[in-house]
Design a protein around this motif. Structure first.
Motif, short mmCIF file in Angstrom:
data_model
loop_
_atom_site.label_atom_id
_atom_site.label_comp_id
_atom_site.label_asym_id
_atom_site.label_seq_id
_atom_site.Cartn_x
_atom_site.Cartn_y
_atom_site.Cartn_z
N TYR A 72 0.16 -10.06 -7.12
CA TYR A 72 -0.84 -10.11 -6.06
C TYR A 72 -0.52 -9.12 -4.95
CZ TYR A 72 -4.56 -12.58 -3.55
OH TYR A 72 -5.72 -12.91 -2.93
N SER A 73 0.77 -9.00 -4.59
CA SER A 73 1.15 -8.11 -3.49
C SER A 73 1.03 -6.64 -3.85
CB SER A 73 2.56 -8.43 -3.01
OG SER A 73 3.49 -8.13 -4.02
N SER A 74 0.98 -6.32 -5.14
CA SER A 74 0.88 -4.92 -5.55
C SER A 74 -0.50 -4.55 -6.10
CB SER A 74 1.96 -4.61 -6.59
OG SER A 74 1.73 -5.36 -7.76
N ASP A 75 -1.42 -5.50 -6.18
CA ASP A 75 -2.76 -5.26 -6.72
C ASP A 75 -3.67 -4.72 -5.62
OD1 ASP A 75 -5.42 -5.44 -7.58
OD2 ASP A 75 -5.08 -7.30 -8.68
N PRO A 76 -4.14 -3.48 -5.75
CA PRO A 76 -4.98 -2.89 -4.69
C PRO A 76 -6.26 -3.68 -4.41
CG PRO A 76 -4.36 -1.23 -6.32
CD PRO A 76 -3.91 -2.55 -6.84
N GLN A 77 -6.90 -4.21 -5.47
CA GLN A 77 -8.14 -4.97 -5.27
C GLN A 77 -7.85 -6.26 -4.49
OE1 GLN A 77 -10.11 -6.37 -8.80
NE2 GLN A 77 -11.93 -6.96 -7.69
N ALA A 78 -6.80 -6.96 -4.86
CA ALA A 78 -6.44 -8.19 -4.16
C ALA A 78 -6.07 -7.90 -2.71
CB ALA A 78 -5.30 -8.89 -4.88
N ARG A 79 -5.32 -6.84 -2.50
CA ARG A 79 -4.92 -6.47 -1.13
C ARG A 79 -6.15 -6.13 -0.27
NH1 ARG A 79 0.35 -5.47 0.00
NH2 ARG A 79 -0.16 -3.83 1.48
N GLU A 80 -7.13 -5.48 -0.88
CA GLU A 80 -8.36 -5.14 -0.15
C GLU A 80 -9.11 -6.41 0.24
OE1 GLU A 80 -11.11 -3.07 1.88
OE2 GLU A 80 -9.27 -2.24 1.05
N LYS A 81 -9.21 -7.38 -0.68
CA LYS A 81 -9.89 -8.64 -0.38
C LYS A 81 -9.16 -9.44 0.69
CE LYS A 81 -13.20 -8.36 -3.45
NZ LYS A 81 -14.58 -8.19 -3.06
N ALA A 82 -7.84 -9.27 0.78
CA ALA A 82 -7.04 -10.02 1.76
C ALA A 82 -6.99 -9.34 3.13
CB ALA A 82 -5.61 -10.19 1.23
N LYS A 83 -7.47 -8.13 3.21
CA LYS A 83 -7.37 -7.36 4.45
C LYS A 83 -7.96 -8.14 5.63
CE LYS A 83 -7.53 -2.77 4.56
NZ LYS A 83 -8.11 -1.44 4.34
N GLY A 84 -7.13 -8.36 6.65
CA GLY A 84 -7.58 -9.00 7.88
C GLY A 84 -7.61 -10.51 7.88
N TYR A 85 -7.29 -11.15 6.75
CA TYR A 85 -7.41 -12.61 6.71
C TYR A 85 -6.41 -13.30 7.65
CZ TYR A 85 -3.47 -14.46 3.97
OH TYR A 85 -2.23 -14.88 3.56
N THR A 86 -5.29 -12.67 7.94
CA THR A 86 -4.31 -13.30 8.83
C THR A 86 -4.81 -13.38 10.27
OG1 THR A 86 -3.15 -11.20 9.17
CG2 THR A 86 -2.32 -12.65 7.42
N GLU A 87 -5.84 -12.64 10.59
CA GLU A 87 -6.43 -12.70 11.94
C GLU A 87 -7.34 -13.91 12.11
OE1 GLU A 87 -5.44 -10.54 14.28
OE2 GLU A 87 -4.12 -9.77 12.69
N LEU A 88 -7.63 -14.64 11.02
CA LEU A 88 -8.59 -15.74 11.06
C LEU A 88 -7.94 -17.11 11.24
CD1 LEU A 88 -10.89 -14.57 8.14
CD2 LEU A 88 -11.21 -14.21 10.60
N TRP A 89 -6.61 -17.19 11.18
CA TRP A 89 -5.95 -18.49 11.27
C TRP A 89 -4.75 -18.44 12.22
CZ3 TRP A 89 -1.00 -18.26 9.04
CH2 TRP A 89 -0.79 -17.26 8.12
N THR A 90 -4.37 -19.63 12.71
CA THR A 90 -3.25 -19.71 13.66
C THR A 90 -1.97 -20.18 13.00
OG1 THR A 90 -3.88 -21.95 14.29
CG2 THR A 90 -4.77 -20.16 15.63
#
Length: 94
Positions: free
Chosen positions: A66-84
């Protein structure tokens, strides 16, 4: 079989957006029997993503892939900004 449960407390007003993004991430990562849930009771802005793996070693391989898959990384982009805050639990199915 193990159930992997990732639990998040979304920032106010972001639970729906987080849930939608987690669904996309699960699809991109080809997670087995993935589901995303939001709260009806309990903590506000609670979002949960669950999926299945056969073993802890499969889970470790999934994390590496998952950490090396470009498609998965693109889908995850910015998700850490949505939770505390969040946490991960692994459960053995008996």
């Amino acid at each position: 079989m193990l159930i992997v449960r990732n639990t998040f407390i979304a920032k106010p007003g972001q639970a729906g957006k987080l849930a939608a993004q987690l669904k996309e991430m699960a699809g991109a990562g080809h997670l087995r029997n993935a589901r995303v849930m939001t709260d009806l009771t309990g903590d506000f802005n609670h979002v949960v993503m669950e999926h299945e793996v056969e073993s802890a070693s499969e889970f470790e391989e999934l994390l590496k892939r998952y950490s090396s898959d470009p498609q998965a990384r693109e889908k995850a982009k910015g998700y850490t900004e949505l939770w505390t805050t969040g946490r991960r639990e692994l459960f053995r199915v008996v």
